[in-house]
Write an enzyme that holds these catalytic residues in place. Structure first.
Site, PDB file in Angstrom:
ATOM      1  N   LYS F  41       0.830  -1.203   0.000  1.00  0.00           N
ATOM      2  CA  LYS F  41       0.000   0.000   0.000  1.00  0.00           C
ATOM      3  C   LYS F  41       0.870   1.261   0.000  1.00  0.00           C
ATOM      4  O   LYS F  41       0.832   2.054  -0.916  1.00  0.00           O
ATOM      5  CB  LYS F  41      -0.943  -0.005   1.223  1.00  0.00           C
ATOM      6  CG  LYS F  41      -2.010  -1.078   1.182  1.00  0.00           C
ATOM      7  CD  LYS F  41      -3.216  -0.688   0.355  1.00  0.00           C
ATOM      8  CE  LYS F  41      -4.063  -1.899  -0.051  1.00  0.00           C
ATOM      9  NZ  LYS F  41      -4.701  -2.604   1.081  1.00  0.00           N
ATOM     10  N   ARG F  90       6.958 -19.478   8.011  1.00  0.00           N
ATOM     11  CA  ARG F  90       7.565 -19.305   9.321  1.00  0.00           C
ATOM     12  C   ARG F  90       6.615 -19.611  10.466  1.00  0.00           C
ATOM     13  O   ARG F  90       6.998 -20.118  11.493  1.00  0.00           O
ATOM     14  CB  ARG F  90       8.051 -17.862   9.509  1.00  0.00           C
ATOM     15  CG  ARG F  90       9.158 -17.466   8.569  1.00  0.00           C
ATOM     16  CD  ARG F  90       9.177 -15.966   8.474  1.00  0.00           C
ATOM     17  NE  ARG F  90       7.805 -15.504   8.207  1.00  0.00           N
ATOM     18  CZ  ARG F  90       7.355 -14.297   8.442  1.00  0.00           C
ATOM     19  NH1 ARG F  90       8.146 -13.407   8.970  1.00  0.00           N
ATOM     20  NH2 ARG F  90       6.116 -13.964   8.155  1.00  0.00           N
ATOM     21  N   SER F 128       9.637  -7.949   6.908  1.00  0.00           N
ATOM     22  CA  SER F 128      10.008  -6.605   6.471  1.00  0.00           C
ATOM     23  C   SER F 128       9.335  -5.516   7.283  1.00  0.00           C
ATOM     24  O   SER F 128       9.928  -4.477   7.562  1.00  0.00           O
ATOM     25  CB  SER F 128       9.653  -6.430   4.988  1.00  0.00           C
ATOM     26  OG  SER F 128      10.363  -7.360   4.201  1.00  0.00           O
TER      27      SER F 128
END
Lengths: 160, 160, 160, 160, 160, 160
Positions: F41, F90, F128
């Protein structure tokens, strides 16, 4: 008439089971609570003892029938003309197992729908095996089971 | 003085258990690591062997006591005047079981709080049953357990 | 003296937060409940309003301090000489996020331990965003928040 | 007469929603599928468009009513004399959110029961936002939505 | 040449296993499907019966080898010069167990990578123990297993 | 030649991404790491910056190509003649989303298989958005990203 079955091992029946049963009663015209025979490996109570405890515990409900069955639950549902299998969902681990069972049952008989109901959150942590465990260690299970089951559990565990 | 108990089966104690123990030591004035007797169905090590391995492994920590118990963990906590039960949380499956236990224990005794600590992520995959499994298949478990447990495991599995 | 911080957005503080706070008080000598500034995207209440509501709600507890912070929570913990970050764990979704945060925080500062406590099961479904949602739709949130927050919420949503 | 409501955003309605609706029809005497107004932040379709698509898609079912509502879902259920809120459960992430909603709704009105049904496993991965996403990227969504919704989606996305 | 092993208990092999095997075949030059000997406590089929059923079921695939092993799977992979261990992931419960195994195996031998593939969603609910359960109760498992396994299951359960 | 694509937002690329990339390299003849344009976004870094950082970070690997794409990932895979989409797994929350995506992608193009790999457990908590969050709060992200990304992050956040 909409008929639902509520199958389980009920070794023994707990207040969590009764909570689900009461919710099912509001949704269906008849609810058959039914003991899966031979489902428990080493049950604490015999099938007859479990049925007796259930009969006493559900006496106050109308529209409830007590029964037992063997074989596939979907075959039993068909014989009873039930359109729904009622199951309680308390936790994620329930969810995965129940989803697997529901999908497999649908594959075997797609005319019976599995309906999941959520118990009161105070029963989130409650299941028959924890009740047995606490009773064996002489812990107090008064708040977790109907009075007749409480007496039966005390009897059973005091003689050990 | 804030006392915590750290109960478990410890069959055998691993580096993951020691990691949790060290974290608990920083938070409490005394930590009692305590073996739940009869909790394992077919333990690899007897209660006495497990206690011995723990005693050797925790010798270097101050403020730690080694013990064993039977019966309900909340009754044991009360006798030891502990205000906390320490538990490690590694994975979702731990979480559900531990939450259930914690809520049930609180219901039985609301003066003892269950405190969850997270081990180093390198112990995420580590538990006693995996260690036993690898040892039985002659895999190398040197990185997973304290040196004294490593020697004991080799001894135990070489004679099989 | 063992000091813990209890960080959060608290937009607004709920009875679930107070439940966790009370459990933390039993375990530590001082608990600092601290508002993470700028953590909420579009908060319903300003930082000052949130702090005011907390101050009133926790007035009855000894050993509790109210504060706010910006920046990394581990840096704040270090400045406050805290050895523990307290977090409530209600559900699996909490668990994953909290585990991730706890591991990252430990990586940034391994002297502060994240301690997870479980709220009363009646608060399992409770969080600030649900409370805001219900209040906006004129639902009754009296059972979910302290009296002063209840009044503040009514005020805020009646003017909309 | 047993009435159930099936609330949702339906932006747009998918074959997974219709699958759940069909299962609900077998269990209840009337099912009201109802669009939660203002629930979507930036809907692709207006409320009126969503209602239109639903009306066309469910035309073939008897016992189904199409409606929209604003405010709390439990208040809407009460006005409609519904005893059940129907929800589809596809995945764990659904489960946690749905459980939270169900418990909160029960707290606000304990006369309405949330009933969870499981869609056909081929709809496990299907939800409205994925359908919108694929349509925007000119992917083929023919298998995921009713024919009238498919045409509407093509129209909407070709003009972009 | 990229070699993968696909280890399991296969008691018996199901269509879900074959689905994963076919996906693995597209990714690797050779896939060894291998029965973990002694992994099942009380298997319904002997190791030899399981191998026979697999051999018949996979006859139509090129690039597939059938084998069995004992000991650690990573040691077996090394002997076979495999660079990958293939595992199917169907559900969350699979995920946690598989992650644990994968991380432990990597710790024991970091030259073999565990590769997770997702079966067709129609096999989400399918596993060998459910197939055995249904077969024992005389339910129809024709859709869940290869024809030769279906015949073998009927034979085995009719004699009970 | 077996070609895999490794798609993502990479805003920015982390050591966890590189860990997955290295594992993919061992399994395939060529791996294309590819930035999904417009997927974020409000990205911290422009598409060009993200590609630059990746190019520098992966310079040392042979068999790796850097690219970007728009539209459906399965269409991109087809154009690139890839047989596999590589994804890191993960945590449970990853798992549900990734399973949904994988099943949807398979529905759109069943010739491309999604292959899940597990990163080193030290990257369990790394993504991130956490890296961006810490960098913004002036925390040290040196251990989480390649050196060139570290410098770029410092630059970007010091000017704020």
């Amino acid at each position: 008439m909409k008929i639902a079955i509520y199958p389980g091992t009920f070794d023994p029946i707990t207040n969590g089971h009764l909570d689900i049963l009461e919710r099912a009663i509001k949704l269906f015209d008849k609810v058959i609570i039914t003991v899966a025979r031979n489902s428990a490996k080493n049950p604490m109570f015999t099938e007859e003892e479990r049925l007796d405890m259930i009969r006493t515990a559900v006496r106050r409900y109308k529209k409830v029938e007590v029964d037992s069955f063997t074989g596939l639950v979907v075959d039993y549902a068909r014989r009873k003309k039930a359109t729904a299998i009622v199951r309680g969902l308390r936790a994620i681990s329930d969810f995965e197992y129940e989803m697997q069972m529901a999908l497999m049952n649908r594959n075997l008989n797609d005319e019976v729908e599995t309906v999941f109901l959520m118990p009161n959150e105070k029963y989130t942590y409650l299941n028959s095996s924890i009740v047995r465990e606490i009773a064996i260690h002489k812990g107090n299970v008064k708040n977790f089971v109907p009075p007749n089951v409480y007496r039966k559990l005390k009897q059973k565990t005091s003689s050990q």
